[in-house]
Design a protein around this motif. Structure first.
Motif, PDB file in Angstrom:
ATOM      1  N   UNK A   2       4.082  46.254  50.383  1.00  0.00           N
ATOM      2  CA  UNK A   2       4.876  45.707  51.470  1.00  0.00           C
ATOM      3  C   UNK A   2       4.085  44.607  52.170  1.00  0.00           C
ATOM      4  N   UNK A   3       4.778  43.583  52.623  1.00  0.00           N
ATOM      5  CA  UNK A   3       4.071  42.481  53.284  1.00  0.00           C
ATOM      6  C   UNK A   3       3.419  42.946  54.574  1.00  0.00           C
ATOM      7  N   UNK A   4       4.124  43.854  55.293  1.00  0.00           N
ATOM      8  CA  UNK A   4       3.618  44.247  56.607  1.00  0.00           C
ATOM      9  C   UNK A   4       2.392  45.148  56.512  1.00  0.00           C
ATOM     10  N   UNK A   5       2.350  46.011  55.472  1.00  0.00           N
ATOM     11  CA  UNK A   5       1.226  46.940  55.405  1.00  0.00           C
ATOM     12  C   UNK A   5       0.013  46.320  54.719  1.00  0.00           C
ATOM     13  N   UNK A   6       0.223  45.394  53.795  1.00  0.00           N
ATOM     14  CA  UNK A   6      -0.914  44.854  53.056  1.00  0.00           C
ATOM     15  C   UNK A   6      -0.661  43.392  52.698  1.00  0.00           C
ATOM     16  N   UNK A 124     -10.767  45.736  53.994  1.00  0.00           N
ATOM     17  CA  UNK A 124      -9.851  46.867  54.109  1.00  0.00           C
ATOM     18  C   UNK A 124      -9.848  47.561  52.757  1.00  0.00           C
ATOM     19  N   UNK A 125      -8.992  48.582  52.612  1.00  0.00           N
ATOM     20  CA  UNK A 125      -9.006  49.354  51.367  1.00  0.00           C
ATOM     21  C   UNK A 125      -8.703  48.472  50.159  1.00  0.00           C
ATOM     22  N   UNK A 126      -7.953  47.389  50.371  1.00  0.00           N
ATOM     23  CA  UNK A 126      -7.559  46.567  49.232  1.00  0.00           C
ATOM     24  C   UNK A 126      -8.121  45.150  49.275  1.00  0.00           C
ATOM     25  N   UNK A 283      -4.750  56.572  59.145  1.00  0.00           N
ATOM     26  CA  UNK A 283      -3.692  55.758  58.535  1.00  0.00           C
ATOM     27  C   UNK A 283      -4.185  54.541  57.784  1.00  0.00           C
ATOM     28  N   UNK A 284      -5.501  54.394  57.636  1.00  0.00           N
ATOM     29  CA  UNK A 284      -6.017  53.175  57.009  1.00  0.00           C
ATOM     30  C   UNK A 284      -5.739  53.137  55.513  1.00  0.00           C
ATOM     31  N   UNK A 285      -5.612  54.330  54.877  1.00  0.00           N
ATOM     32  CA  UNK A 285      -5.373  54.351  53.433  1.00  0.00           C
ATOM     33  C   UNK A 285      -3.961  53.881  53.110  1.00  0.00           C
ATOM     34  N   UNK A 286      -2.977  54.357  53.920  1.00  0.00           N
ATOM     35  CA  UNK A 286      -1.591  53.995  53.637  1.00  0.00           C
ATOM     36  C   UNK A 286      -1.299  52.559  54.070  1.00  0.00           C
ATOM     37  N   UNK A 287      -1.846  52.181  55.219  1.00  0.00           N
ATOM     38  CA  UNK A 287      -1.562  50.849  55.758  1.00  0.00           C
ATOM     39  C   UNK A 287      -2.878  50.057  55.821  1.00  0.00           C
ATOM     40  N   UNK A 288      -3.229  49.353  54.730  1.00  0.00           N
ATOM     41  CA  UNK A 288      -4.527  48.665  54.690  1.00  0.00           C
ATOM     42  C   UNK A 288      -4.738  47.720  55.871  1.00  0.00           C
ATOM     43  N   UNK A 289      -3.643  47.178  56.420  1.00  0.00           N
ATOM     44  CA  UNK A 289      -3.828  46.223  57.521  1.00  0.00           C
ATOM     45  C   UNK A 289      -4.400  46.913  58.748  1.00  0.00           C
ATOM     46  N   UNK A 290      -4.047  48.212  58.911  1.00  0.00           N
ATOM     47  CA  UNK A 290      -4.627  48.989  60.007  1.00  0.00           C
ATOM     48  C   UNK A 290      -6.139  49.096  59.819  1.00  0.00           C
TER      49      UNK A 290
END
Lengths: 406, 175
Positions: A2-6, A124-126, A283-290
């Protein structure tokens, strides 16, 4: 994705798809993308410096009870742009007798060495430049290239003060690399990996908690590596005028400062990745932007600490700098590395809680021993100095006849 | 030619030229700078051989420490900035003859070996070569003994340096 999460992964996949649709073979497209990233990441880093300069000047200003930059733009935010425009227009002067190639190479190496470190920082994670399995060592290796830049500057300027500044830098940087590397080996040991990503992933419990002493050593040594106050002997204005960069002007001079500001921030990034869990957080794993937000926030806190120390500590003398390193930091770093290895081996089968408390206990024991030995040797030194002062006083009394102070 | 081979050839030329300049540069400090370039080239060769650990160690140890100490030592000499006079002494011809003989002997040996003409089979690299290296250095069946002997050698050098560097003209126990 998703654009918003990563967003970064999303954009890179979109660009890759675009390239494939344009008729470029998939392998070539996969090779172009890292190249594009390798251009964008240093560019962003250099732009980030503009903010860092403002951030640092503002904090130093507040620490010294003055507003800091506050005229250009809201909160003085546009001040660095004005300064930049000014420094771009300044004249480049090459001193007589300068060694041209090293003279011009020096500012490039000073900035390039720092930018090189960004390649392995896991944002981040990614999102990361590259995950090589020797990431932690790579940071040290690239950092030593910046040292080279300063030596080039000192030698090639054909100036005694520049040379003296370079001598001090070499002595200081090579010395502080030792406790820094030893302290860095503790997270490597705890996470069983030298890759920066695996080190971050191995930190559900921050290594700052598990190994507080190495974290402290790494933090202070990294300040010394940048050469900022209280370790700013390389540019002690009152002693050697300006140090290694005395003969530089215009943008070349500015580059050394870009390098310094960026190096301080990069060290905060690396400290966060090594000891504060990097991008880890809820929540950093699911939402890399966090994760990216956590990472930058933690880094800014660490960076703030560095700036606060810079703004409030007086400069060390060169012999104090060397004593601190060789008589205090290096032995503590060696001890804590040995104890970390020992505890890891002893508590191999035990649970996480037992293991971590053993680590903390070992750190506390070392800290206690250091304090005990330190106070004892300090007392002895003070007694010696008192004796010396007393004998000098009596000698003065002998010459002058009457004592001035009873 | 693959990209890897092109990079290798470029780096090889850079290393050879830089090494040549190390011995021919009139200024000592320039020789040290050329040495850094040659050492950096070797680091790139290690990367091409997929040995990132050695590449990084090459940069840390040789460029970050040894070359920097070279420059440091050269800057402390009186002739850091200039070097006048001939670079050759009266034994230069003899030295050249011996060098050519050794070079010829080595080349002859390598040519007669034949192993340099055949390609090595590209075996599978171990997944974690650093861990293997670490185990090999501390394993009694591996390289434990040479490793420890090398450490003792370095320790001896360290003690020797301290002994030479100590100021014996002043009293004992002084700093």
């Amino acid at each position: 994705m998703d654009f918003l999460t990563d967003p970064v992964t999303f954009i890179s996949q979109w660009v890759q798809q675009l390239l494939i649709n344009l008729g470029i073979p998939e392998i070539t497209a996969a090779q172009i993308l890292p190249g594009v990233g390798a251009v964008i990441l240093p560019l962003l880093a250099m732009l980030w410096v503009i903010f860092l300069i403002w951030y640092e000047r503002k904090i130093i200003g507040r620490l010294q009870d003055r507003p800091g930059p506050n005229r250009v733009g809201p909160f003085g935010l546009f001040q660095p742009f004005a300064d930049m425009a000014k420094i771009f227009t300044k004249e480049h002067i090459t001193p007589t007798g300068a060694d041209k190639v090293p003279y011009n190479l020096a500012p490039i190496l000073a900035v390039g060495g720092v930018l090189g470190m960004w390649a392995v920082v896991p944002f981040s994670a990614t999102v990361f430049g590259i995950d090589i399995n020797v990431g932690a060592l790579y940071i040290i290796a690239v950092g030593s290239i910046g040292t080279l830049g300063i030596i080039f500057a000192g030698y090639a300027s054909n100036n005694k003060y520049a040379m003296l500044g370079a001598f001090r830098v070499v002595a200081q940087l090579i010395s502080y690399e030792i406790p820094m590397v030893l302290a860095l080996l503790v997270p490597v040991l705890l996470s069983r990996s030298m890759g920066m990503n695996s080190i971050v992933q191995a930190q559900p419990v921050w290594f700052l908690v598990v190994a507080p002493l190495p974290a402290l050593l790494f933090f202070i040594s990294s300040i010394a590596e940048v050469g900022r106050s209280p370790f700013d002997l390389a540019e002690a204005e009152s002693e050697i005028v300006a140090g290694f960069n005395i003969e530089y002007s215009g943008l070349k001079f500015g580059m050394f400062f870009v390098g310094e500001f960026l190096h301080a921030f990069t060290n905060a990034l690396i400290f966060t990745a090594l000891f504060l869990g990097g991008w880890q957080g809820p929540g950093a794993e699911q939402y890399p932007i966090l994760g990216f937000v956590y990472f930058i926030l933690k880094t800014l806190v660490v960076h703030f600490l560095g700036i606060a120390i810079r703004g409030s500590m007086p400069r060390f003398r060169i012999d104090q700098v060397m004593q601190l390193n060789w008589k205090i930091f290096t032995p503590i770093a060696l001890l804590s590395l040995c104890s970390a290895a020992l505890v890891e081996k002893l508590a191999a089968g035990a649970g996480d809680l037992v293991r971590i408390s053993l680590h903390v206990a070992a750190n506390l024991v070392i800290f206690g021993v250091v304090i005990l030995v330190g106070t004892k040797s300090l007392k002895e030194r003070n007694a010696r100095l008192d004796d010396l002062a007393a004998s000098h006083r009596s000698a003065i009394h002998l010459v002058l006849g009457t004592p001035h102070d009873a | 030619m693959t990209l890897e081979q092109i990079i290798f050839l470029i780096i090889a030329v850079v290393i050879l030229l830089a090494s040549l300049f190390v011995v021919t540069a009139p200024k000592m400090i320039h020789a040290a700078l050329w040495l850094i370039l040659a050492l950096a080239g070797v680091a790139v060769i290690f990367v091409l051989l997929q040995a990132p650990f050695f590449a990084v160690v090459q940069v840390i140890v040789y460029i970050g420490a040894i070359a920097v100490l070279f420059i440091f030592a050269v800057m402390l000499t009186r002739k850091a900035m200039q070097d006048t006079g001939s670079q050759l002494n009266r034994y230069s011809i003899l030295a050249a003859v011996i060098c050519i003989m050794i070079f010829g002997a080595l080349t002859g040996m390598l040519l007669s070996w034949g192993g340099s003409a055949t390609l090595l089979e590209s075996g599978a690299l171990p997944a974690d070569s650093i861990a293997d290296l670490g185990v090999a250095l501390t394993d009694p069946n591996g390289f434990l003994l040479p490793f420890e002997v090398a450490s003792i050698l370095l320790l001896a050098a360290l003690i020797g340096a301290i002994y030479i560097g100590r100021d014996r003209s002043s009293g004992e126990g002084e700093q």
